[in-house]
Design a protein around this motif. Structure first.
Motif, short mmCIF file in Angstrom:
data_model
loop_
_atom_site.label_atom_id
_atom_site.label_comp_id
_atom_site.label_asym_id
_atom_site.label_seq_id
_atom_site.Cartn_x
_atom_site.Cartn_y
_atom_site.Cartn_z
N LYS A 40 53.34 46.57 43.20
CA LYS A 40 52.11 47.09 42.59
C LYS A 40 52.35 47.93 41.35
O LYS A 40 51.72 47.73 40.31
CB LYS A 40 51.33 47.91 43.62
CG LYS A 40 49.97 47.33 43.90
CD LYS A 40 49.17 48.26 44.77
CE LYS A 40 48.06 48.85 43.95
NZ LYS A 40 47.12 49.62 44.77
N ALA A 41 53.28 48.88 41.47
CA ALA A 41 53.54 49.77 40.33
C ALA A 41 54.06 48.95 39.15
O ALA A 41 53.69 49.18 38.00
CB ALA A 41 54.58 50.83 40.71
N CYS A 42 54.88 47.96 39.49
CA CYS A 42 55.42 47.07 38.47
C CYS A 42 54.30 46.35 37.74
O CYS A 42 54.23 46.33 36.51
CB CYS A 42 56.30 46.04 39.18
SG CYS A 42 57.80 45.70 38.36
N ILE A 63 49.24 47.27 31.90
CA ILE A 63 48.86 48.28 30.91
C ILE A 63 49.48 47.91 29.57
O ILE A 63 48.82 47.93 28.51
CB ILE A 63 49.32 49.69 31.35
CG1 ILE A 63 48.46 50.17 32.51
CG2 ILE A 63 49.22 50.67 30.20
CD1 ILE A 63 48.91 51.49 33.10
N LEU A 64 50.76 47.53 29.63
CA LEU A 64 51.46 47.13 28.41
C LEU A 64 50.76 45.93 27.76
O LEU A 64 50.50 45.90 26.56
CB LEU A 64 52.90 46.77 28.77
CG LEU A 64 53.98 47.02 27.74
CD1 LEU A 64 53.90 48.44 27.24
CD2 LEU A 64 55.34 46.77 28.37
N VAL A 114 47.41 46.90 26.16
CA VAL A 114 47.56 47.60 24.89
C VAL A 114 48.02 46.63 23.80
O VAL A 114 47.53 46.67 22.66
CB VAL A 114 48.57 48.76 25.04
CG1 VAL A 114 48.82 49.42 23.71
CG2 VAL A 114 48.04 49.77 26.02
N ALA A 115 48.93 45.72 24.15
CA ALA A 115 49.43 44.77 23.16
C ALA A 115 48.32 43.83 22.70
O ALA A 115 48.15 43.58 21.49
CB ALA A 115 50.60 43.98 23.74
N GLY A 172 52.20 48.68 35.50
CA GLY A 172 52.87 49.00 34.24
C GLY A 172 52.82 47.83 33.28
O GLY A 172 52.52 47.99 32.10
N PHE A 173 53.09 46.65 33.81
CA PHE A 173 53.11 45.46 32.97
C PHE A 173 51.73 45.18 32.38
O PHE A 173 51.59 44.89 31.19
CB PHE A 173 53.59 44.26 33.78
CG PHE A 173 53.77 43.04 32.97
CD1 PHE A 173 54.85 42.91 32.11
CD2 PHE A 173 52.84 42.01 33.03
CE1 PHE A 173 55.00 41.79 31.35
CE2 PHE A 173 52.99 40.88 32.26
CZ PHE A 173 54.07 40.76 31.41
#
Lengths: 338, 338, 340
Positions: free
Chosen positions: B301-303, B309-310, B313-314, B306-307
């Motif tokens: 989940k945390a992975c 969100i990245l 933003v990209a 993070g992915f």
């Protein structure tokens, strides 16, 4: 008239060191007055072991921050590297190769940070905020809810080994930190790369025009911070003798605090290794002085927060009054002339 | 001609949130296909109420980041406000609900005032000042509460009801959230104050030379986010009922800043919209609920967060870049026509 | 001259602040003429569960000529307790009692403490047996996994889907209980129940609530959520108390009565369990004195007897583990008798 003539420049302490040195002295005095056990030399030397990981991370972060970037993901990078180390060890790889793999993992993760920041043109604060979650998640994927322990005796307890002398002697982590600080000092203040680093942080566009490859300078700094996180992963695993997925949680804020307390400009362009080193010892002294008097974690954090603000605020207040006085002096001079 | 250009500008502003909006639609489609029960009304309303707290604080944070500042202390401020309010309610069970809300907002506002003073008159970079107050205010929560948490049966039912009951079919919690977003939208796009806030953020030197009071505006936005964090403290209490000195609002700053940044606010100031932040908050809420609903392993989940969100933003960044190119192209075309 | 000014301001400021901080804290740790200095290190501060252990510790310590100091880190991270252990070693205390946040990471430091002649006990959670003299657990942790499954069965009449809402994925106690529960289920325990998922709320109210809500959405036939952690059970109960599924899905697990009273009274929660946390503190205080005065070496089979403390008699199990007492179930009938 100018202050330069008054002071002998050879003994001048740089402005950014005044705050941390004062904190260090006060904390040492306070600690030794408050508790008879505080100045026990073997304890002091021994306790440094716990701060060395923060210190190394802070040294590498100094480069990143001077560039005008930030790396919030260092603690998660450390965790992911420790995770790789642990899993490899569990599957029977010799411990030395596990350590190499751990450092390499850190290098790669740092490189990824740098590449995303540079290739996509995204702010590093945002990218490393995301990789903070991403790398920590990676650690959880690697380790699950398990614990890896039973590392070989020869690997565990790096922090309790002495390099020079015996009881009290120089413990290995502190020796490593001193060596690292000297190397980093030479890179930042004596090498070509360090100069480029400071220049690209202080004025990116003009540095670019003067032929500095900004991207490469920044990429190197990110890779450096990742690699150091990988090294710290080895150290923390050796110190604790076990690996768990929440290893190093929150270390990034402690490391950044040390960098900023040491006078490095959070917006880049200004900073010094000596500041980071002294600030680390100052933080250490404050925490040890408080913990020996049974002061709880939250209040310790609050004290460090307060010191962080004061070290920036006090010089501001001082320069305000100095300026005011100078203004009045000039005004009086002008008046007396008329 | 001028009108034409103007319409292009509004068009651009409308489309600014397009990237993130698209991303939310894709996520909804994926989650909904994998697990149709994701769209159950009680699930969606639960997502919204956890997002509501984020939105209230995020609305304030947007303006802070627009002025080239950042407030890392929102979680501690929320905790302080909730704790003081909870203690008042515990001692005086008949205290009017409205009074409790006002108390929480005043406490939050005072924390904001402290931040504002440090950043404006103290000239401390916001990221350092609020990193310090993050720890200081959290320490204060412990001192004020004497390390004792507020249990659910000490919280007035009137406060708990804010999360569930309402005059018009939507719970108060969401009404507060929407009002905060609308307020920020209104201030930033319809008032002179809003124009000044954006001017300070996009060009501080210019704003000062035009005679805008830099310090006043800085203090104002920090007090504003503090007041909203205080309101967030009320809503937190309504939603979770227990106020624990260590847990209340812990780590909130990460979610809030992620949401604001995902919503397209430039971390270096000058641009950003309330609508974008609202969408960013919704995205985070959907992610944290949806990943569990579709059965992503807790370790991934945390992975995944993070992915994503990245990725958000990209994508947002590339959409915006394309729009800016089109916009510049449109201006150039108009010039050649003329 | 400028430099002097520069030096004075922070010196004055900081010494003022530091003396202020110390004054407020030194007051609580007055050292009268006492026989034993003991430091107790809970997982973190502000946690009512550990406050109850502290209460028991101090109550028993008073009659034994013992000063009990309580210090704790800000977070419950694996290594956050280490500085406090080091400080206790430096202060040459007589004994350290600790509720460890991590089963392994504290080991090297605790071993150093024992080497320095300090009695080390683990309370409510354990490390490797070689890192402490004895361990006091509130209940028999090896059967608690089974207990949680049976507890779930009792609130939903032995039939239906249920899920675990645990603390963090690295919490040693919860992981041990979950493993015990799975073993019991795999061995054919409570065949009417079906464990559909295990999620982690990280002991944060927000995350626990989000995960509880996601469980409700994902499993249409979910009958119960079992949260063996005080933060998780309260968050899950709060979610359910405002959900249309209130009463249809049961929340149970381990929680403190004060935190759960509200939800038992409004019908969200039928019953939940815990034990008397204070009992562990009382046993620890007595045991420390016994080790110190009689030079006792706790090992398997050692018998303890303390008058006026819980069941009054214990026999140490494997690895010198002391099981304080049985679990206590709380429900609408008895909850008002408890205040912690």
């Amino acid at each position: 008239m100018s202050p330069l003539l008054k002071n002998n420049p050879r003994f001048k302490v740089p402005g950014y060191l005044v705050g941390p040195i004062l904190i260090l002295i006060i904390a040492m005095t306070y600690g030794s007055l408050g508790s008879e056990y505080f100045l026990d030399p073997s304890s002091i030397i021994f306790n440094t072991g716990r701060y060395i990981e923060i210190g190394l991370l802070a040294l590498a972060l100094t480069f990143v921050i001077i560039n005008g970037d930030i790396d919030l993901s260092v603690a998660s990078t450390l965790a992911a590297s420790a995770g790789v180390l642990a899993k490899l060890y569990e599957s029977g790889v010799p411990i030395l190769w596990c350590c190499v793999a751990s450092i390499f993992t850190g290098l790669v993760l740092g490189l990824i940070n740098g590449l995303i920041v540079i290739k996509f043109g995204l702010p590093s604060l945002v990218v490393t905020l995301a990789t903070l979650a991403l790398y920590r998640g990676l650690t959880q994927v690697i380790l699950g809810d398990g614990v890896v322990a039973n590392y070989p005796e020869s690997f565990v307890g790096f922090d309790q080994r002495l390099v020079i002398g015996g009881d009290p002697g120089l413990p290995a982590p502190l020796a490593l930190f001193i060596v690292a600080a000297i190397i980093f000092y030479y890179i930042l203040h004596r090498s070509n790369y360090g100069l480029k680093n400071i220049m690209s942080g202080s004025n990116p566009s003009s540095s670019n025009f003067s032929g500095i490859n900004l991207d490469r300078v920044r990429l190197l700094a990110f890779t450096l911070s990742g690699t150091v996180a990988g090294i710290c992963a080895v150290m923390i695993t050796s110190r604790l003798g076990s690996t768990i997925s929440n290893v190093g949680l929150g270390l990034e804020l402690l490391a950044i605090t040390a960098v900023v307390l040491g006078g490095t400009d959070i917006f880049g362009g200004r900073g010094a290794i000596s500041g980071t080193v002294v600030a680390l010892f100052a933080i250490m002294a404050v925490r040890e002085a408080l913990v020996i008097q049974d002061i709880n974690g939250q209040v310790q954090d609050a004290a460090i927060g307060l010191l962080l603000i004061l070290t920036v605020l006090v010089p501001q207040i001082r320069s305000y009054y100095v300026e005011k006085r100078n203004r009045r002096k000039r005004f009086n001079e002008a008046q007396s002339r008329t | 001609m001028a009108i034409k250009l103007n319409s292009k500008v509004t068009y651009l502003f409308k489309k600014r949130e397009f990237g993130i909006f698209l991303f939310i639609l894709i996520l909804l489609a994926v989650f909904g296909t994998l697990e149709p029960r994701f769209f159950r009304s009680d699930n969606l309303s639960a997502i919204l109420s956890s997002v509501g707290i984020l939105m209230v604080v995020g609305a304030g944070q947007t303006l802070v980041i627009v002025t080239r500042n950042i407030d890392l202390s929102v979680g501690s401020t929320l905790g302080m406000a909730a704790m003081v309010m909870g203690m008042v309610a515990r001692e005086n069970p008949d205290f009017p609900i409205f009074g409790l809300i006002v108390i929480a907002m005043i406490v939050g506002g005072l924390c904001g005032l402290l931040n504002g003073f440090l950043v404006s008159y103290g000239k401390i970079p916001a990221i350092i000042a609020t990193l310090g107050t993050l720890a200081i205010i959290r320490g204060a929560v412990f001192l004020v509460s004497d390390n004792v948490q507020i249990d659910p049966n000490d919280v007035p039912q009137g406060i708990i009801n804010l999360a569930t009951t309402s005059p018009i079919g939507i719970p108060w919690l969401l009404i507060f959230a929407f009002l905060s977003i609308i307020l920020v939208w209104y201030v930033s796009s319809k008032t002179l104050l809003g124009k000044r806030i954006y001017a300070v953020g996009s060009n501080p030197e210019g704003a000062i030379s035009r005679g805008l009071s830099f310090n006043k505006i800085t203090i104002m936005v920090f007090v504003f986010v503090g007041v909203l964090a205080g309101l967030g403290g009320v809503l937190y209490t309504a939603r979770y009922a227990t106020i624990n000195p260590a847990d209340v609002g812990r780590g909130l700053e990460f979610d809030v800043i992620s949401a604001v940044v995902i919503g397209g606010t430039n971390i270096f100031g000058g641009s950003g919209t309330a609508l974008g932040t609202a969408l960013g908050c919704i995205l985070i809420g959907i992610l944290s609920n949806g990943l569990t609903v579709v059965g992503v392993s807790p370790f991934w989940k945390a992975c995944a967060t993070g992915f994503l969100i990245l990725a958000a933003v990209a994508i947002d960044n590339s959409v915006r870049k394309r729009q800016e190119q089109n916009f510049l192209l449109a201006i150039r075309n108009q010039r050649t026509v003329k | 001259m400028n430099k002097k000014h520069k030096a004075l301001v922070p010196v004055l400021g900081m010494s003022l602040i530091l003396t202020g901080v110390s004054a407020s804290f030194m007051a609580t740790s007055a050292t009268a003429a006492t026989k034993y200095k003991v430091t107790y290190i809970p997982k973190n501060l502000g946690n009512p569960y550990f406050d109850a252990i502290v209460g028991g510790f101090k109550k028993a310590g008073k009659g034994l000529g013992m000063t009990v100091k309580v210090v704790a880190p800000a977070q419950a991270g694996a290594t956050d307790q280490i500085p406090f252990i080091e400080a206790a070693i430096q202060q040459k205390v007589d004994a350290i009692a600790i509720s460890p946040n991590d089963a392994n990471a504290l080991c090297p430091t605790l071993k150093r403490a024992m080497k320095a002649g300090i009695v080390v006990l683990t309370v409510n959670g354990d490390t490797a047996a070689s890192c402490r003299q004895a361990s006091i657990t509130p209940v028999d942790f090896s059967v608690l996994g089974k207990y949680l499954v049976d507890q779930t069965a009792s609130v939903i009449d032995g039939k239906g889907d249920w899920a675990f809402l645990s603390a963090t994925s690295t919490a040693p106690d919860q992981n041990a209980w979950l493993a015990g529960a799975k073993k019991y289920i795999d061995g054919g325990g409570q065949p009417g129940l079906k464990l559909v998922d295990t999620v982690y709320g990280d002991d944060a109210p927000e995350k626990s609530a989000t995960e509880a809500q996601a469980l409700l959405a994902k499993y249409p036939n979910l009958k119960a959520i079992n949260a063996p952690t005080t933060v998780g059970i309260a968050a899950a109960a709060q979610v359910l108390s405002t959900s249309p599924l209130k009463g249809k899905v049961q929340v149970t697990g381990l929680g403190t009565p004060n935190q759960m009273r509200q939800y038992v009274k409004d019908g969200t929660v039928k019953s939940f369990s815990l034990w008397d946390p204070g009992l562990q503190g009382q046993i620890a205080a007595n045991l420390i004195v016994e080790i110190k005065t009689k030079n006792l070496k706790p090992k398997k089979g050692t018998k303890l007897a303390y008058k006026g403390v819980g069941p009054e008699k214990w026999t140490l199990g494997k690895d010198a583990v002391i099981i304080a007492g049985p679990p206590q179930e709380f429900n609408a009938k008895n909850i008002d008798k408890f205040d912690f």
